[in-house]
Design a protein around this motif. Structure first.
Motif, PDB file in Angstrom:
ATOM      1  N   UNK A 347       0.582  -0.879   0.006  1.00 52.59           N
ATOM      2  CA  UNK A 347       1.439  -0.147   0.155  1.00 52.59           C
ATOM      3  C   UNK A 347       2.497   0.764   0.968  1.00 52.59           C
ATOM      4  N   UNK A 348       2.146   0.264   2.346  1.00 52.86           N
ATOM      5  CA  UNK A 348       3.246   0.700   3.393  1.00 52.86           C
ATOM      6  C   UNK A 348       4.908   0.187   2.406  1.00 52.86           C
ATOM      7  N   UNK A 349       4.709  -1.821   2.115  1.00 52.28           N
ATOM      8  CA  UNK A 349       6.138  -1.879   1.340  1.00 52.28           C
ATOM      9  C   UNK A 349       6.883  -1.489   0.135  1.00 52.28           C
ATOM     10  N   UNK A 350       5.964  -0.839  -0.384  1.00 52.06           N
ATOM     11  CA  UNK A 350       5.947  -0.187  -1.744  1.00 52.06           C
ATOM     12  C   UNK A 350       6.516   1.318  -1.480  1.00 52.06           C
ATOM     13  N   UNK A 351       6.595   1.958   0.009  1.00 48.32           N
ATOM     14  CA  UNK A 351       6.867   3.400   0.258  1.00 48.32           C
ATOM     15  C   UNK A 351       8.168   2.889   0.992  1.00 48.32           C
ATOM     16  N   UNK A 352       8.668   1.868   1.164  1.00 51.12           N
ATOM     17  CA  UNK A 352       9.756   1.120   1.332  1.00 51.12           C
ATOM     18  C   UNK A 352      10.031   1.552   3.614  1.00 51.12           C
ATOM     19  N   UNK A 353       8.837   1.190   3.811  1.00 54.31           N
ATOM     20  CA  UNK A 353       8.862   1.249   4.923  1.00 54.31           C
ATOM     21  C   UNK A 353       9.289   0.087   5.763  1.00 54.31           C
ATOM     22  N   UNK A 354       8.598  -0.512   5.264  1.00 49.06           N
ATOM     23  CA  UNK A 354       8.296  -2.398   6.100  1.00 49.06           C
ATOM     24  C   UNK A 354       8.621  -2.926   4.587  1.00 49.06           C
ATOM     25  N   UNK A 355       8.866  -3.985   4.992  1.00 46.97           N
ATOM     26  CA  UNK A 355       9.683  -5.406   4.051  1.00 46.97           C
ATOM     27  C   UNK A 355       8.680  -6.613   4.132  1.00 46.97           C
TER      28      UNK A 355
END
Length: 387
Positions: A347-355
């Motif tokens: 979910x955090x990756x989808x938001x662009x906050x992490x990769x």
């Protein structure tokens, strides 16, 4: 004390004005011509033209990432259809529903009833009562004509995720009603049961991301309406376009960049909007975007982010296992399971906050997910601290 708005209005006349009109820089502004979406508008019209012959049109689904012109194209086609229907004296209605505002089947049907002239409560009736009232509109109407209704459901993913697919079943099973769904995800039909998919039987139109040259054309058209003559440096629109092209061709982002750059120039009492204003605008937009996302995350996801931040500051390689250990130290007794952490990471990756990046450790050692922050460390730390 004099009226503060009068004072500000007087201040704005001092020096050279940057803006003629800010409205064209709003992504909701509908221009007279929608550049680089002519083909998609034509496809919508091809499916909707049956309404002019009092035949219920096919259901349509528009796919594409945020900022690719789906909403604008559907609204543009709506205005064109309503003009044509008026000229032919055909009774056609096209109602736009944003599913972030109406998140249940009851709310959507009640809103449609109200738009069509039926006074119904926003809550309190049974589902059967509200649906029967809606369907009755198509049996009798004050105009004595056959009513064709097209319902635009924007961001339908949110409605389906929260309330299931009942709304699609109700609408597609109602005579003289056609649905145009707008989705950011190609797989949104995974949220729909097979019986509803069969009833929907939709035509699909894909909206690809804009390229840098296309974004430049869009911004040039809006800038002519929005800015005073000669205030934009020649490199401003190409820079905004290039930056937005990297953001998956998002026209909303491009417009926000250009608008914010103009506002920064105005605040500085500058008579020119420069590339430096664009770069500052990018930082401002990213700051607001990241802060808002982090502040609205559930507590457990905020703790996962704090764990990633701690490991990043220690300059450690962040594997999912190491992340879970750090997260457990922060969460103590109410930590979620290791399996649930993977959901948070996705979910955090989808938001662009992490990769995340999967790497191989070599023969017999398996593969490992390596996690990295994709937002500014100081901004993340300040936001988490404020929470």
């Amino acid at each position: 004390m004099s009226n503060i708005f009068d004072e500000i209005g007087q201040d704005e006349t001092i020096g050279k004005a940057i803006f003629k009109d800010k409205k064209p820089l709003d992504h909701r502004f509908l221009p007279e011509k929608l550049v680089h979406r002519e083909e998609q508008i034509r496809q919508i019209a091809k499916y909707w033209i049956d309404a002019l012959n009092e035949v219920t049109p096919s259901n349509v689904t528009l796919y594409g990432k945020t900022g690719t012109g789906k909403t604008a194209a559907s609204k543009f086609a709506r205005e064109q259809l309503l003009d044509a229907a008026m000229n032919k004296n055909v009774f056609v209605k096209v109602e736009y529903i944003r599913c972030t505002d109406y998140t249940t089947e009851y709310q959507v049907i009640a809103q449609l009833c109200q738009k069509l002239g039926r006074d119904v409560p926003n809550r309190g009736w049974t589902k059967g009562e509200i649906v029967n009232t809606f369907r009755d509109i198509f049996k009798t109407n004050a105009f004595g004509k056959k009513l064709i209704l097209i319902v635009i459901l924007d961001e339908i993913d949110i409605l389906l995720d929260k309330d299931g697919d009942g709304i699609l079943y109700t609408l597609t099973r109602t005579d003289n009603v056609s649905v145009l769904s707008i989705s950011n995800f190609l797989d949104f039909k995974n949220l729909i049961k097979s019986r509803v998919t069969s009833s929907l039987n939709d035509k699909e139109i894909v909206f690809p991301p804009y390229g840098a040259d296309q974004l430049s054309d869009i911004l040039s058209e809006r800038a002519e309406l929005a800015f005073s003559d000669g205030v934009l440096n020649d490199d401003v629109i190409p820079l905004c376009s290039a930056m937005a092209a990297k953001e998956e061709g998002d026209a909303r982002y491009a417009l926000d960049l250009l608008k914010n750059a103009g506002e920064l120039a105005f605040d500085e009492d500058s008579d020119k909007v420069t590339s430096e204003h664009v770069k500052e605008a990018k930082d401002r937009i990213e700051h607001n975007k990241v802060t808002e996302i982090i502040q609205t995350l559930p507590l457990q996801q905020q703790r996962v982010l704090e764990a990633i931040l701690n490991l990043t500051k220690r300059d450690e390689e962040i594997s999912s296992g190491k992340l879970y250990e750090e997260y457990k130290e922060l969460s103590k007794k109410d930590a979620v399971t290791y399996r649930r952490i993977f959901d948070f990471i996705n979910e955090l990756e989808l938001l662009g906050i992490i990769s995340t990046n999967t790497i191989s450790r070599g023969r017999g050692k398996g593969r490992t997910n390596i996690i990295k922050l994709q937002c500014n460390e100081n901004l993340l730390e300040t936001t988490l601290f404020s929470i």
